[in-house]
Design an enzyme around this catalytic site. Structure first.
Site, PDB file in Angstrom:
ATOM      1  N   ASP A 270     -65.396  -8.235 -21.333  1.00 32.86           N
ATOM      2  CA  ASP A 270     -65.682  -8.810 -22.640  1.00 32.86           C
ATOM      3  C   ASP A 270     -64.488  -9.705 -22.981  1.00 32.86           C
ATOM      4  O   ASP A 270     -63.402  -9.565 -22.416  1.00 32.86           O
ATOM      5  CB  ASP A 270     -65.898  -7.723 -23.706  1.00 32.86           C
ATOM      6  CG  ASP A 270     -66.626  -8.293 -24.934  1.00 32.86           C
ATOM      7  OD1 ASP A 270     -66.723  -9.541 -25.052  1.00 32.86           O
ATOM      8  OD2 ASP A 270     -67.087  -7.511 -25.778  1.00 32.86           O
TER       9      ASP A 270
HETATM   10  C1  BGC Z   1     -68.415 -10.066 -27.813  1.00 32.92           C
HETATM   11  C2  BGC Z   1     -69.387 -10.310 -26.685  1.00 32.92           C
HETATM   12  C3  BGC Z   1     -69.598 -11.778 -26.494  1.00 32.92           C
HETATM   13  C4  BGC Z   1     -68.257 -12.432 -26.223  1.00 32.92           C
HETATM   14  C5  BGC Z   1     -68.322 -13.919 -25.996  1.00 32.92           C
HETATM   15  C6  BGC Z   1     -67.147 -10.862 -27.638  1.00 32.92           C
HETATM   16  O1  BGC Z   1     -66.366 -10.799 -28.786  1.00 32.92           O
HETATM   17  O2  BGC Z   1     -68.127  -8.702 -27.915  1.00 32.92           O
HETATM   18  O3  BGC Z   1     -70.595  -9.650 -26.938  1.00 32.92           O
HETATM   19  O4  BGC Z   1     -70.511 -12.011 -25.476  1.00 32.92           O
HETATM   20  O5  BGC Z   1     -67.409 -12.201 -27.337  1.00 32.92           O
HETATM   21  O6  BGC Z   1     -68.593 -14.592 -27.164  1.00 32.92           O
END
Ligand code: BGC
Length: 743
Positions: A270
């Site tokens: 993530d």
């Molecule tokens: C989120 C993800 C997301 C990623 C990219 C993160 O903060 O938890 O779900 O895909 O950002 O935007």
């Protein structure tokens, strides 16, 4: 085939063939470029040509949403996009700010809670196909979704991005989504693996969960996405488990995902979820994205070389501290991902904002709407005799596709509830509007602005008085409220403060109910809310975050064009303490430890164990018609160990209009040696019935469905004995049951 090879060869140019060394035959295509060669042969061939530096380069981001390929070999970059409800607008290379493109508006599909509420695997396929086509058209390789974290607490700010509280429902619903997206040559990235069930302290909390709960409740949907859906990538979660961050977690990534489940794709961190080079190397992470290299607060520019899996990894490899074996395993996974997506020349072209995508969004949104209550048949509203309808509430006019965190979108078009109602009522009934309350007026996220002016200067009391005056002088009232996607109201990075509706909506609703008995309350939310006024409103609908077509879909249900058939994918408890995690004080926003004390007793499992009556039960959802159930029948009442059990039931539409029913099968183990839930969902089928029509629904219960996870043995156990199959219209509305015995 010969022609294709020669075209490819000439397209790729001489550089490839001169520099690659072994395996190259003049006038021929290297194995890794030959799409007719087996995937693994291509991977090995490409791997053998890559330098150490090139291998490390493909393991971390080069921009906010892309990672590098191997230009020397003609291996392209990988481009990711959020996910999971539509294709996120373009941001700058190295900033979160909007890139300012004018061709990156999308169709917003309903939130995944709404998809789950359809209880219809076909809808999940429709969803996956449409969003996959949009991703493909926008030339994305990895769609950052779907999310299948289990609904543990109604306070979790991201529940709207997930598929509810039940592992079986989420498993069945996620598989078609994954398959259909990937048919477009776009990988899903199933997230957030795993135990990411709250937003408060999401980077800090360590989930303490027993093995049985982990395997029975929190892992099945991920397993189904990987093993049945064939997901090509998985996103690690932010939080910790067993003291290790989930983006580099030995037990879950190497042990369960890659080991037990045989996952051959790539684990993507993530954004900002990586914290340590040594752990990232050894504990299963393959591609690192979004690391905030100045700590955990923000990004400094162009720091990609400093990522944990960038220069520090290279140094560890050069010094011999890190093994090339582990490196090659990561690179193989990334190559597989690239070959399946970015380098797949045979994928379809995709499409963006097509009429088919809007139609899909509308169909899913209307099929997911749940009719919670319909006393005195206040719904559907007959427009031909409706007279004057008062629509009250901020959510009737607020665009909901902007906000909520990373799932926020820039839509080409969004039909709000009021717009949908006006369009449907045009020329038939008079529609009047009042605000009723003020919630969130910001209308912006990450540089995308709705352009709506929601400013309002009236006091809370004045707003109520004006709404009541309008309601009293109308023939019917539709209140449209709920939550929104601002902080603490169904939004990433923050949880809700409580179960109650914000912005004094309870007061508004009660006042409206007194003013006009023909009151319908429509909730727009991704979470359960408390409803102290539930007895006062004639009709209650849960309409979720419906996406681009939310208004039209809602109007379809309100006015009877669509007969509602959604069912709740999670329990609406009467009060927060009726939820297991909260009853046991096991949700503590201050703590760095989240101890899942309620164990397997999540949602209805807890309510049934404690015999508390929920406000609205898991699986609940009414229709404008009535369904009658015959007797459940078991083909054989005594079954040998290891054989399937078959349960059948006749269901009849006993009303006057056509409708769809979700026939639900729950199984209870009558004499287990271990503590088990009263019953658990093990089958569901959505059927469409004309008035008077009967259909026989047959469920096959496999031995696996009857097992529990034995933590001490580390495996699944099927105990012989008597089980009961409960068949009904919701977990709390069982119409018939039948017992069977496993010998
Ligand atoms: C989120 C993800 C997301 C990623 C990219 C993160 O903060 O938890 O779900 O895909 O950002 O935007």
């Amino acid at each position: 085939m010969i022609m294709k090879k020669s075209i490819l060869a000439s397209l790729l140019g001489a550089a490839v063939f001169v520099s690659c060394g072994q395996n190259v035959q003049k006038n021929d295509v290297p194995v890794y470029l030959d799409e007719d060669s087996p995937l693994e042969a291509r991977v090995e061939d490409a791997l053998s040509r890559m330098t150490l530096e090139e291998k490390v380069r493909v393991l971390h981001a080069q921009s906010k949403f892309s990672s590098a390929g191997v230009p020397r070999l003609g291996i392209p970059e990988l481009w990711c996009t959020d996910g999971p409800h539509g294709i996120r607008p373009e941001v700058l290379w190295d900033e979160w700010d909007q890139a300012g493109w004018t061709n990156d508006s999308c169709v917003a599909f309903p939130a995944l809670t709404c998809l789950a509420a359809t209880w219809n695997e076909d809808m999940s396929a429709v969803y996956g196909k449409a969003i996959g086509e949009e991703a493909r058209y926008r030339e994305k390789d990895v769609l950052l979704g779907p999310g299948v974290n289990i609904y543990r607490t109604p306070l979790n700010g991201r529940n709207f991005e997930y598929m509810g509280e039940d592992p079986f429902l989420a498993s069945r619903m996620v598989v078609p989504y994954v398959r259909e997206v990937q048919k477009n040559g776009v990988a899903v990235c199933v997230k957030h693996f795993a135990l990411n069930n709250q937003e408060t302290k999401r980077h800090e909390y360590d989930a303490v969960v027993d093995d049985r709960t982990l395997h029975e409740i929190y892992l099945p949907a991920f397993k189904a996405a990987v093993q049945e859906g064939g997901a090509w990538s998985v996103m690690g979660a932010y939080n910790l488990y067993k003291g290790q961050h989930l983006c580099h977690n030995e037990y879950l990534l190497n042990g369960v995902l890659k080991g037990d489940w045989g996952f051959d794709g790539a684990v993507i961190s993530d954004w900002g979820g990586t914290h340590d080079t040594a752990e990232a190397i050894t504990n299963g992470l393959d591609i690192e994205f979004g690391t905030w290299t100045n700590g955990l607060s923000g990004a400094t520019s162009n720091t990609y070389d400093s990522y944990y899996l960038a220069d520090p990894y290279l140094a560890a490899l050069r010094s011999g501290e890190a093994s090339t074996e582990v490196l090659d395993d990561k690179v193989r996974r990334v190559l597989r991902l690239i070959f399946r997506t970015a380098m797949n020349t045979r994928k379809p072209f995709g499409s963006l904002c097509s009429p088919e995508h809007y139609a899909a969004a509308r169909e899913i949104a209307s099929e997911g709407i749940v009719l919670l209550k319909n006393e005195g048949e206040v719904l559907p509203i007959d427009l031909s005799s409706a007279g004057r309808i008062a629509v009250i509430g901020e959510n009737a006019i607020k665009m909901m596709t902007v906000g909520g965190g990373s799932s926020s979108l820039k839509v080409q078009h969004e039909c709000t509830p009021l717009e949908g109602i006006l369009a449907a009522a045009e020329g038939k009934a008079e529609i009047v509007y009042e605000r009723g309350y003020v919630g969130d007026v910001s209308g912006r996220y990450n540089g995308v602005v709705t352009g709506q002016d929601l400013s309002e200067s009236r006091s809370e009391q004045q707003l109520i008085d004006d709404a009541v005056a309008l309601a009293s002088s109308s023939d019917a009232v539709i209140f449209i409220g709920g939550l929104n996607k601002s902080a603490h109201q169904d939004c990433e990075d923050s949880d809700r403060y409580g179960l109650g509706l914000p912005y004094a909506q309870d007061k508004v609703i009660s006042a409206l109910a007194k003013a006009n008995p023909r009151l319908v309350v429509v909730l727009i939310s991704g979470n359960a809310v408390a409803m102290p006024w539930a007895g006062e409103a004639g009709g209650i609908l849960e309409a979720w975050f419906g996406g681009s077509e939310s208004g039209n879909a809602l109007a379809d249900v309100l006015f009877g064009k669509v007969n509602p058939s959604g069912k709740l994918p999670f329990t609406f408890p009467a009060k927060l303490e009726d939820n297991g995690a909260h009853a046991l004080g096991a949700y503590d926003p201050e703590s760095d430890i989240a101890e899942y004390k309620e164990g397997i007793y999540v949602g209805y499992r807890w309510a049934e164990k404690m015999q508390t009556e929920p406000l609205f039960a898991f699986g609940h959802g009414l229709s404008y018609t009535e369904f009658e159930y015959g007797e459940a029948v078991c083909l054989r009442k005594t079954v040998r160990h290891g054989a399937d059990v078959t349960v059948s039931v006749d269901v009849t539409n006993a009303g006057k209009v056509a409708g769809k029913e979700v026939v639900q099968l729950y199984i209870g183990d009558d004499n287990s040696s271990v503590d088990r839930p009263v019953k658990e969902l093990k089958g569901f089928r959505k059927i469409a019935l004309e008035p008077g029509e009967t259909q026989t629904v047959t469920f096959t219960v496999t031995p696996d469905m009857l097992k529990y996870y034995d933590s001490s043995a580390g495996g699944w156990v099927l105990e012989p004995g008597t089980f009961t199959a409960y068949v009904g219209s919701s977990s709390a509305d069982i119409r018939t049951s039948v017992r069977f015995e496993i010998k």
